[in-house]
Design an enzyme around this catalytic site. Sequence first.
Site, short mmCIF file in Angstrom:
data_model
loop_
_atom_site.label_atom_id
_atom_site.label_comp_id
_atom_site.label_asym_id
_atom_site.label_seq_id
_atom_site.Cartn_x
_atom_site.Cartn_y
_atom_site.Cartn_z
N ARG A 30 3.18 33.15 5.99
CA ARG A 30 3.95 34.37 6.25
C ARG A 30 4.27 35.01 4.92
O ARG A 30 4.78 34.35 4.01
CB ARG A 30 5.25 34.02 6.97
CG ARG A 30 4.98 33.40 8.33
CD ARG A 30 6.25 33.10 9.08
NE ARG A 30 5.91 32.56 10.39
CZ ARG A 30 6.79 32.20 11.31
NH1 ARG A 30 8.09 32.32 11.04
NH2 ARG A 30 6.41 31.74 12.46
N GLN A 33 4.96 24.16 10.93
CA GLN A 33 5.90 23.96 12.03
C GLN A 33 5.49 22.77 12.90
O GLN A 33 4.31 22.47 13.03
CB GLN A 33 5.95 25.20 12.92
CG GLN A 33 6.57 26.40 12.26
CD GLN A 33 6.64 27.59 13.19
OE1 GLN A 33 5.90 27.65 14.17
NE2 GLN A 33 7.51 28.52 12.91
N HIS A 43 3.37 25.04 22.47
CA HIS A 43 3.48 26.08 23.49
C HIS A 43 3.28 25.46 24.85
O HIS A 43 2.27 24.79 25.09
CB HIS A 43 2.46 27.20 23.23
CG HIS A 43 2.75 27.93 21.97
ND1 HIS A 43 2.16 27.60 20.76
CD2 HIS A 43 3.62 28.94 21.70
CE1 HIS A 43 2.65 28.39 19.82
NE2 HIS A 43 3.53 29.21 20.35
N ASP A 89 5.06 22.71 15.98
CA ASP A 89 4.98 23.77 16.97
C ASP A 89 4.38 23.28 18.28
O ASP A 89 3.58 22.34 18.29
CB ASP A 89 4.08 24.88 16.39
CG ASP A 89 4.33 26.22 17.03
OD1 ASP A 89 5.31 26.34 17.79
OD2 ASP A 89 3.54 27.14 16.78
N LYS A 135 15.31 33.83 22.38
CA LYS A 135 15.17 32.48 21.84
C LYS A 135 16.51 31.80 21.66
O LYS A 135 17.54 32.46 21.50
CB LYS A 135 14.40 32.51 20.53
CG LYS A 135 14.89 33.56 19.55
CD LYS A 135 14.04 33.55 18.29
CE LYS A 135 14.74 34.30 17.18
NZ LYS A 135 14.19 34.07 15.86
N HIS A 137 7.69 28.80 23.72
CA HIS A 137 7.34 28.49 22.32
C HIS A 137 8.45 27.57 21.83
O HIS A 137 9.62 27.90 22.00
CB HIS A 137 7.38 29.72 21.42
CG HIS A 137 6.55 30.89 21.89
ND1 HIS A 137 5.55 31.43 21.13
CD2 HIS A 137 6.60 31.63 23.03
CE1 HIS A 137 5.02 32.47 21.77
NE2 HIS A 137 5.64 32.61 22.93
N CYS A 161 0.87 30.87 18.27
CA CYS A 161 0.81 31.27 19.68
C CYS A 161 -0.46 32.01 20.08
O CYS A 161 -1.07 31.65 21.10
CB CYS A 161 2.08 32.00 20.11
SG CYS A 161 2.93 32.94 18.86
#
Length: 634
Positions: free
Chosen positions: A363, A381, A385, A383, A464, A510, A334
């Site tokens: 992570r 991910q 946005h 992912d 979320k 997200h 992000c």
Amino acid sequence: MQVRLPDKSLLELPDGASGLVAARSIGPRLAEQAVGVRVDGDLRDLRLPLADGQQIEILTTKNGDDADALTVLRHSAAHLLAEAVRRLYPGVKVAIGPAIANGFYYDFDFPEPIAEEDLAPIEAEIGRELSEGRSWERSEVSREEARQRFVNEDEPYKVELVDEAEGTISLYTQGEFTDLCRGPHLIDSKPIKALKLTGLAGAYWRGDSANKQLTRIYGTAFFSQKDLDAHLERLEEAKRRDHRRLGIQLDLFHFDEHSPGSAFWHPKGMTIFNQLEALRLRENARRGYSEVKTPLIYDKALWVTSGHWEKFRENMFLIPISEEHIYGIKPMNCPGHMLLFGSKLRSYRDLPLRYAEGAPLHRNELAGALHGLTRVRYVTQDDAHIFCSKEQIAAELDGCFEYLRYIYGLFGIEPRAELSTRPENKLGSDDEWDFTEGELRAALDRHSISYALSAGEGSFYGPKIDLHITDVLGRSWQMGTIQLDAQMPARFGLTYVGADNSEHPVFVIHRALLGSFERFIGILLEHTGGDLPLWLAPVQVRVLPVGEGHVEAARSIVDGLRDAGFRVELDDRSESVGKRIRDAELEKVPRLIVYGDKESPEDLAVREHGGAQSHKSLHELVIELTPLVSPPGF
RNA sequence: GCCGGAGUAGCUCAGCUGGUAGAGCAAGCGCCUUGUAAGCGCUAGGUCGUCGGUUCGAGUCCGACCUCCGGCUCCA
């Protein structure tokens, strides 16, 4: 009064009669076997009074596959465990001991630590209780009476629970042990025919790592030895489907101690990975997402702006560059996407802007939390946005849900939805959270998605919606997630110029749908037992020439299939046909072609994984398999 | 990170109370030329997770660390 039985008949009972009285009035045998009663769908204690007009169902020892019946059994077993531990370990403090999905546990504060070898004597002590027999007596007491009792017994955890208890305070007593407990419990211990202590673990009091760590003893219990044996057999089967085992067996990936929590993807595993990546790219393109690539490492200053420095630092890998500079490896995409969005002036005409990135993230997960592919430090991910105006939020959330439904439909997996709301360490004001949480709730309702509420579990920047799937051992894992964020764009000063020529705030959704490729592949392996659909199978077809003389012809079959776009292998090892078939079956190759004197390109012997055989031409095989090598819907 | 358990050949595992390691599968080589889930033989392969300690002697006992497993916490 009257209560209604499962067969819709009515049963006449004296006013205030208990479930046990109801059972007796139906039949002595039923009363003997009764363990609990379901009243209007809720599990209740047999000793409690029923009320006129209720729908009741007596649960008995014959309901060995009923979750409620097992709950009563196991909850009572937990109390036996506590009694045994208190007898064997004077000075032990008891905490809580509920029934759980496949058994029960009880948490203790032992004066001295115990080890796994101590479980056998405890189990033997429970066996002694069972052979003596125990019956449970229920009583209701005042808060003060309960409090005094546990103060006298020097049970501080119970005192704490009494102080916070709401409503009636009930106690259950069996043998030498009285516990603060809502119940329900068995009338006596006869139904407990099989009991096994299964493990030992540390567990924080009230699940808070700031509290003292207690010792949790796990166990399970059944109405029959046969059920226990079946349960143990299921665990064995689960082990066979464990993705960590399949990963080695199918040569998909491995882990090495030099980089804990980061998978080494072998060629075959990478094939699966790449198929999912191809799916991600195609579907994103179809739905108006733009693929981007942003840096992996950023100056600390960025993480301060995004809030990660304050809220997420302990999960980040940091690289000190000099006295003044620290870089952080990104744990999320992000912040990078925020910089990308902010790199030029944005008009309302640009929105919604959907940035997608299948980037590697790192992570620093706690060492003890790592778990095969389902909890890794190097995570990828699917992912994206979505930058949009306030007015566009609902439509964009709808798009995400539609996308989700499509993706999970491909795999025949139905995840459970969970709405996670503002956490303690949140950024932003309650008003802002009221708005973002409300938008997510409304979206769930629009799509008639039932969800569990997980209060306080949201991300630090926004609420979320998480999608959960259970693995082969029944553990629940979070997969996809859809999060609505007003904080981060504000912190980055992101705005767009509206039709009114003034600046407006930007909202960001997200979203990751599969969640991570790593976890998704892990779960998929467990759900399929490694029998992947053709479009994901690392090797789709394997050709086995019967003898040396058939190798050349087999090779041309391989070439033909490869030209047609299939992942195909030739197995011309000097092994018997039986051996090579066995190996292919163990590797779960979806289609085998045995090619010998009897075959020709016009007449192939095709074996499906599992054993089904048929004859067809190469052309027919290509026609048959072509639609199966793309994900459905393409 | 915390509690409990474990680490022996590529994989699955055996190795009793200390006396310097073994099987099956896999691998390599040879023979066999194979017809729908294991053909036969031979060979090679291990500083027993790492480091330190106790001992005449450690895979075995002790300590620390690393990793993995089951939980807790955390999370995609």
